[in-house]
Design an enzyme around this catalytic site. Structure first.
Site, PDB file in Angstrom:
ATOM      1  N   LYS A  81      -3.345 -30.241  -4.359  1.00 30.92           N
ATOM      2  CA  LYS A  81      -2.472 -31.186  -5.062  1.00 30.92           C
ATOM      3  C   LYS A  81      -3.304 -32.038  -5.993  1.00 30.92           C
ATOM      4  O   LYS A  81      -4.455 -32.362  -5.685  1.00 30.92           O
ATOM      5  CB  LYS A  81      -1.780 -32.099  -4.046  1.00 30.92           C
ATOM      6  CG  LYS A  81      -0.542 -32.759  -4.575  1.00 30.92           C
ATOM      7  CD  LYS A  81       0.623 -31.809  -4.571  1.00 30.92           C
ATOM      8  CE  LYS A  81       1.832 -32.380  -5.275  1.00 30.92           C
ATOM      9  NZ  LYS A  81       2.952 -31.438  -5.287  1.00 30.92           N
ATOM     10  N   GLY A 184      22.836 -34.237  -4.618  1.00 31.47           N
ATOM     11  CA  GLY A 184      21.810 -34.256  -5.667  1.00 31.47           C
ATOM     12  C   GLY A 184      22.036 -33.087  -6.606  1.00 31.47           C
ATOM     13  O   GLY A 184      21.767 -31.937  -6.248  1.00 31.47           O
ATOM     14  N   GLY A 186      20.557 -32.169  -9.488  1.00 26.67           N
ATOM     15  CA  GLY A 186      19.466 -32.188 -10.464  1.00 26.67           C
ATOM     16  C   GLY A 186      19.034 -30.791 -10.861  1.00 26.67           C
ATOM     17  O   GLY A 186      19.847 -29.850 -10.901  1.00 26.67           O
ATOM     18  N   VAL A 188      17.510 -28.526  -9.299  1.00 26.05           N
ATOM     19  CA  VAL A 188      17.786 -27.483  -8.308  1.00 26.05           C
ATOM     20  C   VAL A 188      19.253 -27.528  -7.870  1.00 26.05           C
ATOM     21  O   VAL A 188      19.916 -26.490  -7.770  1.00 26.05           O
ATOM     22  CB  VAL A 188      16.884 -27.633  -7.056  1.00 26.05           C
ATOM     23  CG1 VAL A 188      17.170 -26.509  -6.068  1.00 26.05           C
ATOM     24  CG2 VAL A 188      15.407 -27.634  -7.433  1.00 26.05           C
TER      25      VAL A 188
HETATM   26  P1  NAD Z   1      15.714 -33.809  -9.887  1.00 24.79           P
HETATM   27  O1  NAD Z   1      15.075 -35.147 -10.075  1.00 24.79           O
HETATM   28  O2  NAD Z   1      15.957 -32.936 -11.055  1.00 24.79           O
HETATM   29  O3  NAD Z   1      17.145 -34.010  -9.172  1.00 24.79           O
HETATM   30  C1  NAD Z   1      17.396 -34.894  -8.147  1.00 24.79           C
HETATM   31  C2  NAD Z   1      18.841 -35.363  -8.300  1.00 24.79           C
HETATM   32  O4  NAD Z   1      19.156 -36.143  -7.147  1.00 24.79           O
HETATM   33  C3  NAD Z   1      19.064 -36.265  -9.523  1.00 24.79           C
HETATM   34  O5  NAD Z   1      20.222 -35.824 -10.208  1.00 24.79           O
HETATM   35  C4  NAD Z   1      19.244 -37.649  -8.919  1.00 24.79           C
HETATM   36  O6  NAD Z   1      20.117 -38.480  -9.667  1.00 24.79           O
HETATM   37  C5  NAD Z   1      19.829 -37.323  -7.556  1.00 24.79           C
HETATM   38  N1  NAD Z   1      19.614 -38.332  -6.537  1.00 24.79           N
HETATM   39  C6  NAD Z   1      18.541 -39.153  -6.359  1.00 24.79           C
HETATM   40  N2  NAD Z   1      18.721 -39.922  -5.269  1.00 24.79           N
HETATM   41  C7  NAD Z   1      19.910 -39.564  -4.737  1.00 24.79           C
HETATM   42  C8  NAD Z   1      20.642 -39.991  -3.602  1.00 24.79           C
HETATM   43  N3  NAD Z   1      20.179 -40.934  -2.786  1.00 24.79           N
HETATM   44  N4  NAD Z   1      21.820 -39.396  -3.352  1.00 24.79           N
HETATM   45  C9  NAD Z   1      22.309 -38.441  -4.162  1.00 24.79           C
HETATM   46  N5  NAD Z   1      21.661 -38.000  -5.258  1.00 24.79           N
HETATM   47  C10 NAD Z   1      20.487 -38.564  -5.539  1.00 24.79           C
HETATM   48  O7  NAD Z   1      14.848 -33.075  -8.775  1.00 24.79           O
HETATM   49  P2  NAD Z   1      14.848 -31.520  -8.436  1.00 24.79           P
HETATM   50  O8  NAD Z   1      13.737 -30.864  -9.181  1.00 24.79           O
HETATM   51  O9  NAD Z   1      16.229 -30.976  -8.533  1.00 24.79           O
HETATM   52  O10 NAD Z   1      14.373 -31.552  -6.907  1.00 24.79           O
HETATM   53  C11 NAD Z   1      15.274 -31.956  -5.887  1.00 24.79           C
HETATM   54  C12 NAD Z   1      14.549 -31.926  -4.543  1.00 24.79           C
HETATM   55  O11 NAD Z   1      14.058 -30.608  -4.281  1.00 24.79           O
HETATM   56  C13 NAD Z   1      13.319 -32.841  -4.463  1.00 24.79           C
HETATM   57  O12 NAD Z   1      13.188 -33.309  -3.145  1.00 24.79           O
HETATM   58  C14 NAD Z   1      12.175 -31.895  -4.779  1.00 24.79           C
HETATM   59  O13 NAD Z   1      10.950 -32.356  -4.231  1.00 24.79           O
HETATM   60  C15 NAD Z   1      12.655 -30.643  -4.085  1.00 24.79           C
HETATM   61  N6  NAD Z   1      12.059 -29.411  -4.613  1.00 24.79           N
HETATM   62  C16 NAD Z   1      12.232 -29.082  -5.919  1.00 24.79           C
HETATM   63  C17 NAD Z   1      11.689 -27.900  -6.393  1.00 24.79           C
HETATM   64  C18 NAD Z   1      11.883 -27.472  -7.823  1.00 24.79           C
HETATM   65  O14 NAD Z   1      11.634 -26.293  -8.130  1.00 24.79           O
HETATM   66  N7  NAD Z   1      12.330 -28.348  -8.712  1.00 24.79           N
HETATM   67  C19 NAD Z   1      10.961 -27.061  -5.538  1.00 24.79           C
HETATM   68  C20 NAD Z   1      10.811 -27.411  -4.186  1.00 24.79           C
HETATM   69  C21 NAD Z   1      11.379 -28.611  -3.744  1.00 24.79           C
END
Ligand code: NAD
Length: 351
Positions: A81, A184, A186, A188
């Protein structure tokens, strides 16, 4: 002893390098937890911390987690990391570039034992800047020969994990007609909701960002608050926002028999895995279910180069890993978390 101190005391990493960037003056950190199975892969984040020990703790904790995630996915990769510790001085575009080039130097000092990727606070564009100073970077755009945004692949892997979980807890892997709460929407959560809608699942969705509501409505999903979504009478709850959402308060209130989502570190602490089992909830360990992004990057790192067809096949195989974890847990009378950790540790020990 604070949690930050404990991480330093329990140090079981191969290498940790802290360097002050000569251009930006910012502290850059790379932690390599293990290269027993291959090059240490893990994102490089740009983040502001209350104190430097917390930044170091993040690098130590997250690099270790990457070792287990790649091992359980059976990737020939280790865990690492990177962190760039931001300070109070504004990050102008020129200073951002300096910080990224400083970080690239720290990455390069590992001579390929650490490979960086996109993470919190960094983008594919930042990876291109880093790539101008070191070859040890992934997650470049498809245009630049990389594997692009990992998020849709993470969503595809979660879908495979959901099917397997549905088979186990509900008797059928078919998600048509199943009710799923996605928390969420976002990078994913939204592609996952789209995949689920295509499968014929009925969706309840939540996000603290109300501008996501239009996306939800376009999918025919019911928009609720995050708290309501956690307690919804659905078949599957999919946490796709922040970590720590499963705790002594939320688990007893769950009405879904399955929790399977993308969020990292869903359990407030490891003991919650037992609490979930006591409440009859099947939990797909997050670092197994959300490995699609890293599996996709693993395909980019092959000597043959990136091929989306291979990526699709390998990401779908996350379902097989989830099945194995559930089988092992049932055979040993333990939780899916224990079974997944045992599998990861055995693979790292075997090298
Ligand atoms: P992102 O920031 O694009 O999306 C997160 C979404 O969650 C946002 O729309 C945000 O407004 C919403 N959010 C934040 N707090 C919230 C709450 N308390 N209640 C409801 N919604 C809330 O992030 P992402 O890339 O979609 O990742 C989401 C999760 O998956 C994270 O925990 C990340 O570590 C994990 N993850 C992502 C990936 C990846 O490929 N992007 C891979 C492995 C793990």
């Amino acid at each position: 002893m604070t949690a930050a101190d404990r991480y330093v005391t329990d140090l079981d990493h191969e290498e940790v390098l802290l360097r002050r960037g000569r251009r930006s003056g910012l502290l850059t950190i790379v932690a390599v937890h293990s290269t027993a199975r291959g090059r240490a892969l893990g994102g490089g984040r740009l983040w502001r911390y209350d104190d430097n020990r917390l930044a170091l703790r993040d690098a130590l904790r997250l690099s270790r987690a990457m070792t287990w995630k790649s091992a359980v996915a059976d990737l020939p990769l280790g865990g690492g990391k990177g962190v760039v510790v931001l300070d109070a001085t504004p990050l102008t575009p020129a200073r951002r570039r300096d910080a990224l080039l400083d970080f690239a130097e720290t990455v390069d000092a590992f001579d390929g034992r650490y490979v960086t990727a996109e993470d919190v606070g960094t983008s594919a564009r930042d990876m291109a800047t880093i790539a101008s100073a070191t070859p040890h970077v992934t997650g470049l755009s498809r245009r630049r020969g990389g594997s692009g945004d990992p998020s849709p692949w993470t969503a595809l892997g979660v879908l495979a994990a959901m099917r397997e979980s549905a088979e186990r807890a509900l008797g059928s892997a078919d998600l048509a007609g199943r009710r799923v709460a996605v928390i969420g929407l976002g990078h994913v959560g939204l592609p996952l909701a789209r995949l689920l809608a295509k499968e014929g699942a009925s969706l309840v969705v939540a996000d603290i960002n109300r501008s996501r509501r239009a996306d939800a409505e376009a999918l025919g999903a019911r928009w609720v608050s995050p708290r309501t979504a956690m307690r919804a009478a659905v078949d599957i709850v999919a946490p796709c926002a922040l970590g720590g959402v499963l705790d002594h308060e939320t688990v007893p209130a769950l009405r879904a028999p399955i929790v399977c989502g993308a969020a990292n570190n869903q359990l407030a602490d490891d003991g919650i895995a037992e609490l979930l089992a006591e409440h009859g909830v099947l939990w797909a360990p997050d670092f197994v279910a959300n490995a699609g992004g890293i599996v996709n990057i693993g395909v980019e790192l092959r000597p043959e180069g990136y091929d989306p067809r291979v990526a699709r096949e390998r990401v779908r195989a996350i379902g097989d890993t989830v099945r194995r974890v559930y089988d092992d847990a049932a055979d040993r009378g333990t939780t899916p978390l224990d079974a997944a950790m045992a599998l990861a540790r055995a693979r790292v020990a075997a090298g």
